[in-house]
Design a protein around this motif. Structure first.
Motif, mmCIF file in Angstrom:
data_model
loop_
_atom_site.group_PDB
_atom_site.id
_atom_site.type_symbol
_atom_site.label_atom_id
_atom_site.label_comp_id
_atom_site.label_asym_id
_atom_site.label_seq_id
_atom_site.Cartn_x
_atom_site.Cartn_y
_atom_site.Cartn_z
ATOM 1 N N ALA A 124 1.118 -0.921 0.139
ATOM 2 C CA ALA A 124 -0.255 0.161 0.232
ATOM 3 C C ALA A 124 1.188 1.197 0.151
ATOM 4 O O ALA A 124 0.332 2.195 -1.143
ATOM 5 N N LYS A 125 1.687 1.599 1.028
ATOM 6 C CA LYS A 125 3.006 2.399 0.491
ATOM 7 C C LYS A 125 3.385 2.716 -0.435
ATOM 8 O O LYS A 125 3.729 3.461 -1.046
ATOM 9 N N VAL A 126 3.245 0.968 -1.547
ATOM 10 C CA VAL A 126 4.408 1.760 -2.872
ATOM 11 C C VAL A 126 3.287 2.344 -3.987
ATOM 12 O O VAL A 126 3.834 2.993 -4.215
ATOM 13 N N ALA A 127 2.204 1.420 -3.113
ATOM 14 C CA ALA A 127 1.174 2.407 -4.392
ATOM 15 C C ALA A 127 1.024 4.106 -4.503
ATOM 16 O O ALA A 127 0.994 4.593 -4.619
ATOM 17 N N THR A 128 1.191 4.449 -2.780
ATOM 18 C CA THR A 128 0.909 6.096 -2.584
ATOM 19 C C THR A 128 2.294 6.216 -2.983
ATOM 20 O O THR A 128 1.541 7.748 -3.306
ATOM 21 N N ARG A 129 3.320 5.654 -2.994
ATOM 22 C CA ARG A 129 4.944 6.372 -3.441
ATOM 23 C C ARG A 129 3.826 6.680 -4.704
ATOM 24 O O ARG A 129 4.522 7.938 -5.480
ATOM 25 N N ALA A 130 3.485 6.162 -4.868
ATOM 26 C CA ALA A 130 3.240 5.928 -7.354
ATOM 27 C C ALA A 130 2.512 6.837 -7.601
ATOM 28 O O ALA A 130 2.412 7.870 -8.295
ATOM 29 N N ILE A 131 1.312 6.619 -6.627
ATOM 30 C CA ILE A 131 -0.235 8.239 -6.663
ATOM 31 C C ILE A 131 0.866 9.281 -6.506
ATOM 32 O O ILE A 131 1.026 10.286 -7.145
ATOM 33 N N ARG A 132 1.977 9.492 -5.403
ATOM 34 C CA ARG A 132 2.496 10.821 -5.020
ATOM 35 C C ARG A 132 3.902 10.956 -6.671
ATOM 36 O O ARG A 132 3.396 12.122 -7.023
ATOM 37 N N ARG A 133 3.945 9.603 -6.597
ATOM 38 C CA ARG A 133 5.214 10.652 -8.277
ATOM 39 C C ARG A 133 4.486 10.760 -9.451
ATOM 40 O O ARG A 133 4.263 11.694 -10.816
ATOM 41 N N ASP A 134 3.342 10.097 -9.308
ATOM 42 C CA ASP A 134 2.182 10.698 -10.492
ATOM 43 C C ASP A 134 1.620 12.689 -10.536
ATOM 44 O O ASP A 134 1.903 12.867 -11.454
ATOM 45 N N ALA A 135 1.511 12.476 -9.267
ATOM 46 C CA ALA A 135 1.253 14.225 -9.102
ATOM 47 C C ALA A 135 2.623 14.514 -9.553
ATOM 48 O O ALA A 135 2.055 15.775 -10.294
ATOM 49 N N ILE A 136 3.536 14.479 -8.686
ATOM 50 C CA ILE A 136 4.369 15.644 -9.175
ATOM 51 C C ILE A 136 4.991 15.447 -10.770
ATOM 52 O O ILE A 136 4.815 16.577 -11.781
ATOM 53 N N GLU A 137 4.627 14.796 -11.964
ATOM 54 C CA GLU A 137 4.898 14.687 -12.894
ATOM 55 C C GLU A 137 4.002 15.548 -13.568
ATOM 56 O O GLU A 137 4.245 16.265 -14.064
ATOM 57 N N GLN A 138 2.645 15.302 -13.125
ATOM 58 C CA GLN A 138 1.079 15.855 -13.170
ATOM 59 C C GLN A 138 2.027 17.547 -13.832
ATOM 60 O O GLN A 138 1.669 18.407 -14.105
ATOM 61 N N LEU A 139 2.345 17.982 -12.382
ATOM 62 C CA LEU A 139 2.934 19.134 -12.104
ATOM 63 C C LEU A 139 3.625 19.788 -13.054
ATOM 64 O O LEU A 139 4.146 20.970 -12.720
ATOM 65 N N LYS A 140 5.015 19.148 -13.228
ATOM 66 C CA LYS A 140 6.173 19.123 -13.506
ATOM 67 C C LYS A 140 5.692 19.740 -15.138
ATOM 68 O O LYS A 140 6.166 20.456 -15.981
ATOM 69 N N LYS A 141 4.322 19.069 -15.654
ATOM 70 C CA LYS A 141 3.940 18.531 -17.625
ATOM 71 C C LYS A 141 2.981 20.424 -16.868
ATOM 72 O O LYS A 141 3.291 21.033 -18.218
ATOM 73 N N LEU A 142 2.909 20.496 -16.143
ATOM 74 C CA LEU A 142 1.534 21.935 -15.937
ATOM 75 C C LEU A 142 3.132 23.034 -16.481
ATOM 76 O O LEU A 142 3.190 24.096 -16.927
ATOM 77 N N LYS A 143 3.905 22.524 -15.520
ATOM 78 C CA LYS A 143 5.366 23.887 -15.771
ATOM 79 C C LYS A 143 5.710 24.015 -16.685
ATOM 80 O O LYS A 143 5.703 25.567 -17.390
ATOM 81 N N LYS A 144 5.890 22.911 -16.785
ATOM 82 C CA LYS A 144 6.226 22.788 -18.439
ATOM 83 C C LYS A 144 5.671 23.428 -20.613
ATOM 84 O O LYS A 144 6.461 24.111 -20.947
ATOM 85 N N ASP A 145 4.684 23.200 -20.106
ATOM 86 C CA ASP A 145 3.273 24.092 -20.803
ATOM 87 C C ASP A 145 3.456 25.315 -20.437
ATOM 88 O O ASP A 145 2.317 25.764 -20.902
ATOM 89 N N SER A 146 3.791 25.964 -19.406
ATOM 90 C CA SER A 146 3.931 27.046 -18.770
ATOM 91 C C SER A 146 2.435 27.584 -18.572
ATOM 92 O O SER A 146 2.023 28.286 -18.800
ATOM 93 N N ALA A 147 2.119 26.469 -17.801
ATOM 94 C CA ALA A 147 0.780 26.747 -17.624
ATOM 95 C C ALA A 147 0.963 26.799 -15.749
ATOM 96 O O ALA A 147 -0.023 27.226 -15.036
ATOM 97 N N LEU A 148 1.542 26.834 -15.460
ATOM 98 C CA LEU A 148 1.854 26.351 -14.377
ATOM 99 C C LEU A 148 3.187 27.514 -13.505
ATOM 100 O O LEU A 148 4.017 27.191 -13.625
ATOM 101 N N PRO A 149 3.205 28.627 -12.930
ATOM 102 C CA PRO A 149 4.472 29.480 -12.312
ATOM 103 C C PRO A 149 5.231 28.289 -11.229
ATOM 104 O O PRO A 149 4.699 27.343 -11.000
ATOM 105 N N GLU A 150 6.785 28.856 -11.786
ATOM 106 C CA GLU A 150 7.508 27.447 -11.178
ATOM 107 C C GLU A 150 6.925 27.421 -9.453
ATOM 108 O O GLU A 150 7.351 27.084 -8.797
ATOM 109 N N ASP A 151 6.859 28.484 -8.708
ATOM 110 C CA ASP A 151 7.135 28.668 -7.144
ATOM 111 C C ASP A 151 5.285 28.348 -6.947
ATOM 112 O O ASP A 151 5.713 27.524 -6.105
ATOM 113 N N ASP A 152 4.533 28.471 -7.593
ATOM 114 C CA ASP A 152 3.056 27.447 -7.761
ATOM 115 C C ASP A 152 3.492 26.000 -7.528
ATOM 116 O O ASP A 152 3.119 25.431 -6.608
#
Length: 186
Positions: A124-152
């Motif tokens: 369950a912990k591994v699954a939780t960490r995978a969820i964290r990784r996916d969320a952070i990847e989505q946030l990085k993609k938003l920043k890369k697409d210039s839809a999100l400032p770096e500090d946000d």
């Protein structure tokens, strides 16, 4: 912009904890609990069917489960499924009911069950960490697409990390409660 990503991660993490809780309910802790039989399925006219859908399961005494099937002709198939399961229970029937005496757990069996609880918690912990990784990847993609400032992005990543830390603490608490229940000698 970051709220949907964080909300999705939070929802998935809480579902992971709920799945762990349900999985641990099926692990025998020395006392009779109808939840013990939820994972067992019976070949019912060619369809794997949970025992709970074939009759009523009750625990009239602390060490006894009683299964009252709607169709008594299914008793042999249910007995066979229980014997094949990893529960270590021996069914007795009187033609109408199946009785399962839940024996006292030995110290060795308690330790085995504790290891199983820890293994399920780690998954369950591994699954939780995978969820964290996916969320952070989505946030990085938003920043890369210039839809999100770096500090946000950084703030959102910190929030996802806090969610992950809280989810892991909750998983540890669930694990500790179940271990305590298993190791408790009645």
């Amino acid at each position: 912009m970051t709220k949907p990503v964080i909300d999705t991660a939070k929802e998935k993490m809480s579902k992971t904890a709920e799945v762990l809780r349900n999985e641990l309910m099926t692990i025998r802790a020395g006392r009779a609990n109808p939840q013990l039989l939820t994972r067992i399925t019976v070949d019912y006219y060619g369809t794997p069917t949970p025992i709970s859908q074939m009759g009523n399961i009750s625990a009239p005494e602390p060490r006894l489960l009683v299964i009252a099937l709607w169709d008594p002709k299914d008793i042999p198939a249910v007995e066979k499924a229980i014997l094949k399961s990893d529960l270590g229970l021996n069914p007795n029937n009187d033609g109408k009911l199946i009785r399962l005496a839940v024996p006292e757990l030995t110290e060795e069996r308690r330790r085995e069950l504790t290891k199983l609880v820890q293994k399920n918690t780690e998954e369950a912990k591994v699954a939780t960490r995978a969820i964290r990784r996916d969320a952070i990847e989505q946030l990085k993609k938003l920043k890369k697409d210039s839809a999100l400032p770096e500090d946000d992005q950084k703030r959102a990543e910190d929030e996802v990390q806090k969610l992950t830390d809280n989810a892991v603490k909750e998983l540890d608490r669930i694990c500790a409660d179940k271990e305590k229940e298993i190791m408790e000698v009645r």
